[in-house]
Write an enzyme that holds these catalytic residues in place. Sequence first.
Site, PDB file in Angstrom:
ATOM      1  N   HIS A   1       8.012 -11.395  -6.021  1.00 49.18           N
ATOM      2  CA  HIS A   1       7.345 -10.873  -4.823  1.00 49.18           C
ATOM      3  C   HIS A   1       6.717 -12.022  -4.043  1.00 49.18           C
ATOM      4  O   HIS A   1       6.500 -13.118  -4.579  1.00 49.18           O
ATOM      5  CB  HIS A   1       6.264  -9.861  -5.220  1.00 49.18           C
ATOM      6  CG  HIS A   1       5.782  -9.013  -4.087  1.00 49.18           C
ATOM      7  ND1 HIS A   1       6.611  -8.487  -3.125  1.00 49.18           N
ATOM      8  CD2 HIS A   1       4.518  -8.617  -3.742  1.00 49.18           C
ATOM      9  CE1 HIS A   1       5.899  -7.781  -2.258  1.00 49.18           C
ATOM     10  NE2 HIS A   1       4.622  -7.856  -2.608  1.00 49.18           N
TER      11      HIS A   1
ATOM     12  N   ASP B   1       0.443  -7.663   2.471  1.00 48.99           N
ATOM     13  CA  ASP B   1       1.543  -7.364   1.559  1.00 48.99           C
ATOM     14  C   ASP B   1       2.621  -6.592   2.307  1.00 48.99           C
ATOM     15  O   ASP B   1       2.345  -5.527   2.879  1.00 48.99           O
ATOM     16  CB  ASP B   1       1.024  -6.531   0.381  1.00 48.99           C
ATOM     17  CG  ASP B   1       2.033  -6.394  -0.743  1.00 48.99           C
ATOM     18  OD1 ASP B   1       3.254  -6.439  -0.469  1.00 48.99           O
ATOM     19  OD2 ASP B   1       1.608  -6.241  -1.903  1.00 48.99           O
TER      20      ASP B   1
ATOM     21  N   CYS C   1      10.865  -8.717   1.077  1.00 45.26           N
ATOM     22  CA  CYS C   1       9.503  -9.233   1.235  1.00 45.26           C
ATOM     23  C   CYS C   1       9.486 -10.653   1.808  1.00 45.26           C
ATOM     24  O   CYS C   1       8.653 -10.977   2.663  1.00 45.26           O
ATOM     25  CB  CYS C   1       8.746  -9.180  -0.089  1.00 45.26           C
ATOM     26  SG  CYS C   1       9.491 -10.109  -1.445  1.00 45.26           S
TER      27      CYS C   1
END
Length: 421
Positions: free
Chosen positions: A334, A355, A202
Amino acid sequence: ECLFCGEAAGRELEAHVRARHGHLLGAPGTDMQNDEQLYECPMCSLTCTDIKILEEHVELHLEEHSLSEGGNRRDLELAQRLQTEEDKRQRSEEEKREREEFKKLQRQYGLDNSGGYKHQFLKNMEREVDRGRMQPFEYHKRKADMMECLAFGIDDGKTKTSGIIEALCKYYQSENKDVKHVWLSAGVDHFHSSLGDRGWGCGYRNFQMLLSSLLQNSLYNDCLRDTALIPSIPKIQSMIEDAWREGFDPHGASHFKNRLHGSKAWIGACEIYSLLTSLRIKCQIIDFHKPTGPMGTHPRLFEWILRYYSTDNEGAAKVVCTSKPPIYLQHQGHSRTVVGIEEKKNKTLCLLLFDPGCPSQEMQKLLKQNSDGTSLKLLRKFVGSLKEKQYQIVAVDGVLSLEEKAARCHASQVLTSEKIP
């Protein structure tokens, strides 16, 4: 203790009694009725008529005391030995749990030397072939494409979705329900995780998003003249290592043992800051280290982002398409990319987030936005939706001179984040 005088006699109790109180063993008493001489035990008050019997009786007392003392000592030694063994066992189990927990954390954060992007990509494709979800010819084609992209250090673009900001701008122009104002970042592409970085990529994907916006802004042309295309994840890892070698964030570098390439290591705000600054891109880390609202919420985070987008972009316009780059948003486990913020008619704020965990199929729905805006649920996050303990953001704001870059490199060795009280 001596039962006659109360003195501490220790292990020599028997010798003490004989030497100091032997005369008492024969202390006579008199039975008034029978005029018979009686002898009373000084330890239990038993009376005897025979001095010899009394002496044997007292001997038994002394032997019993000696055995009891020796038994107590053996019991104590046994208890101490058992306690030592139990402490040793507990320490061993605790050390084992710590080792297992450490290995678990290493696996979780990609520091277990289990291979990086390339290894995971090939392994996941092999699994797809075994399950019949991918044909062998497709496997070999994708493998060849992947190897070519890695050789050139560029992303293959297979997880990219472009044009979303433009579609949002068009949608908000006609939306007339509850949005009073909306500020959108400059154009930015969405990138999601692939077979090679699923579960740990991520941070790299968010950097690709941010970079895709900077590459569209002529202000950053000089900084990014060597980065005309979006780099692959292994290339980004090498770029961060280059920043470390320049002297940025030595503490963070040591955490990764100065090596990211070929690993599945997670990166965060400090690595993004070091990389951007090494490219002479002016940015700052803002640390929201504790909640500032009820129920563990972070209203000050939302207020900061509102100021970031609305400063120099104030006015009566409902939709403001700013020239501001998106914001890197990090929390434990995250990270996401902030691409805008809504202000509702009731004054509540709502962030718009890209995202990396959201696949292209879902993001492409935003390109054909319905009039009811249902697809925006993918992006919208209200104050009550962000309730992690801590958040960090990396915000870009211009270009650094060579002197400013050197100064920030030195400063990053001491302090890497500004605290928001």
